[in-house]
Scaffold this active site. Structure first.
Site, short mmCIF file in Angstrom:
data_model
loop_
_atom_site.label_atom_id
_atom_site.label_comp_id
_atom_site.label_asym_id
_atom_site.label_seq_id
_atom_site.Cartn_x
_atom_site.Cartn_y
_atom_site.Cartn_z
N ASP A 91 0.81 -1.22 0.00
CA ASP A 91 0.00 0.00 0.00
C ASP A 91 0.84 1.26 0.00
O ASP A 91 0.45 2.29 -0.57
CB ASP A 91 -0.93 0.02 1.22
CG ASP A 91 -2.09 -0.95 1.11
OD1 ASP A 91 -2.30 -1.51 0.02
OD2 ASP A 91 -2.79 -1.14 2.12
N HIS A 135 0.95 -9.05 0.99
CA HIS A 135 0.32 -7.73 0.94
C HIS A 135 0.87 -6.81 2.02
O HIS A 135 1.19 -5.65 1.76
CB HIS A 135 -1.19 -7.86 1.06
CG HIS A 135 -1.91 -6.58 0.77
ND1 HIS A 135 -1.90 -5.98 -0.47
CD2 HIS A 135 -2.64 -5.75 1.59
CE1 HIS A 135 -2.59 -4.85 -0.42
NE2 HIS A 135 -3.05 -4.69 0.82
N ASP A 137 3.19 -7.29 6.04
CA ASP A 137 3.81 -8.25 6.95
C ASP A 137 2.82 -8.76 8.00
O ASP A 137 2.96 -9.90 8.47
CB ASP A 137 5.01 -7.61 7.66
CG ASP A 137 6.27 -7.70 6.81
OD1 ASP A 137 6.20 -8.24 5.68
OD2 ASP A 137 7.33 -7.22 7.26
N ASP A 146 -5.81 -6.15 -4.07
CA ASP A 146 -5.49 -4.73 -3.94
C ASP A 146 -4.03 -4.43 -4.28
O ASP A 146 -3.70 -3.40 -4.86
CB ASP A 146 -5.74 -4.25 -2.50
CG ASP A 146 -7.01 -4.77 -1.86
OD1 ASP A 146 -7.33 -5.96 -2.06
OD2 ASP A 146 -7.65 -4.01 -1.13
N ARG A 216 -14.50 -3.66 -4.17
CA ARG A 216 -13.38 -2.75 -4.39
C ARG A 216 -12.08 -3.49 -4.68
O ARG A 216 -11.25 -3.02 -5.45
CB ARG A 216 -13.21 -1.77 -3.24
CG ARG A 216 -12.26 -0.63 -3.59
CD ARG A 216 -12.36 0.58 -2.69
NE ARG A 216 -11.99 0.31 -1.32
CZ ARG A 216 -12.76 0.57 -0.26
NH1 ARG A 216 -13.96 1.09 -0.43
NH2 ARG A 216 -12.33 0.31 0.95
N GLY A 219 -12.13 -4.12 -8.12
CA GLY A 219 -11.91 -2.86 -8.83
C GLY A 219 -10.44 -2.51 -8.93
O GLY A 219 -9.95 -2.07 -9.98
#
Length: 370
Positions: A91, A135, A137, A146, A216, A219
């Site tokens: 992210d 994604h 830790d 995502d 989402r 998406g």
């Protein structure tokens, strides 16, 4: 700062005007961009909104839509390229999309230095046994849909702008792993998350997948595929497979679209359940994905009608506050992978940055296409 007149019919505004209005409403609410929630943080919530704003700048040339993202970045990255960001998650890479435009336009050394630091995360992030990025830790051995957008688009832009083509193969490999382990062949959809260890409570004992198709997350995945095609050369060996993956995905999405509203449900394949609900951020990302798939020639032009229907469904949900600023409702807040009840009981929020950013991107992509 311009506002839209709530008394004027909505159909009088172009998609780009709606994108500008969504930008302007949040700029009015947060004149200091570092106060965007979560404030004073390098975070993908701000990243998706401000990246959408940069698309508005590229289409209009209006400096306000460039200087506002620049101010956000400059508040968080010092002149030497130092900044605080989470070093254990995909992210954190996403807001780095802002850096490429700023580096090109302003040429300040800090932007390339910061981009290099984010690029190096790909060398240090933990991976599954086959090389798939965790994604975060705190979610060991898990790949999430995502993450393909959070890290993948940055990597391809970096590869293009700073001439590191090996990153293309890295990104396409991550996408192939997601299809290998997370795609449901019957529906054509992909599960939100996959746990290689099968140890998380939601993980299927056989497949390791989470149990639902969350809007989402799908998406983010679709938008990643569509954006990848902007940067993967036509002659690249993985281009045809990427195009086929996007086509399959778009056809699966269209089968789940609610025909009455034009939108998609929070859990996209279970619209018939009474506690499921229509969600705007995922719907915005789907509009973007379908419109761009048509632009890239991955699906027939006739399928643009599904994007148009979804876009109109979004406009039917838009409200105005007392100052005449746009309010995007029905946005699911940040959500981890889980079961059906986890998704349908998540709180919704007006003008959550997930949804405003997604709406702006959808509008910018639809400009000229409706």
């Amino acid at each position: 700062m311009n506002t839209l007149d709530p008394t004027v019919p909505r159909t009088d505004y172009s998609p780009l005007q709606w994108a500008k209005a969504a930008c302007d409403g949040l700029r009015a609410q947060y004149p200091c961009p570092e106060k965007l929630p979560p404030e004073n943080r390098w975070h993908y919530h701000q990243g998706v909104f401000l990246y959408g704003m940069l698309q508005v700048w590229e289409q209009t040339g209006e400096e306000a839509y460039l200087t506002y993202p620049k101010e956000y970045v400059d508040k968080l990255i010092d002149a030497d390229g130092n900044f605080y960001f989470a070093r254990d998650e995909l992210d954190a890479i996403m807001p780095g999309l802002l850096l490429f435009t700023l580096d090109k336009h302003y040429g300040e050394a800090r932007y390339r230095i910061a981009a290099d630091k984010l690029r190096q995360l790909f060398a240090t992030l933990n991976r599954t046994s086959e090389g798939g990025f965790w994604h975060k830790d705190k979610y060991p051995y898990q790949m999430w849909l995502d993450g393909l957008y959070m890290g993948g688009v940055f990597a391809l832009k970096y590869a293009e702008q700073y001439e590191e083509p090996s990153l293309i193969d890295m990104v396409l490999y991550q996408e192939k792993l997601m299809r290998k382990y997370m795609k449901d062949e019957q529906s054509g959809l992909l599960y939100h998350a996959w746990d290689e260890s099968r140890s998380f409570p939601w993980a299927d004992a056989v497949t390791g997948c989470s149990p639902e198709f969350w809007g989402r997350s799908l998406g983010w995945y679709g938008m990643a595929l569509a954006d990848f095609l902007d940067h993967v050369p036509a002659a690249h060996s993985g281009r045809k497979e990427l195009e086929a993956a996007l086509k399959s995905f778009v056809l699966a999405l269209i089968r789940c679209q609610d025909q009455e509203s034009g939108l998609w449900y929070q859990v996209v394949d279970k619209g018939g359940l009474p506690d499921n609900w229509l969600e705007t951020s995922g719907s915005s990302l789907f509009v973007y994905t379908i419109a761009k798939a048509v632009k890239h020639g991955c699906v027939d032009k006739e399928l643009l009608q599904s994007a148009v229907q979804g876009y109109q469904g979004l406009l039917n949900r838009v409200r105005f506050n007392e100052e005449g600023h746009v309010i995007i409702p029905d946005i699911c807040i940040g959500t981890s992978a889980g079961d059906y009840n986890n998704y349908v009981t998540r709180p919704v929020k007006d003008n959550d940055l997930h949804g405003v950013g997604a709406f702006i991107l959808a509008c910018a992509e639809m400009e000229g296409g409706v």
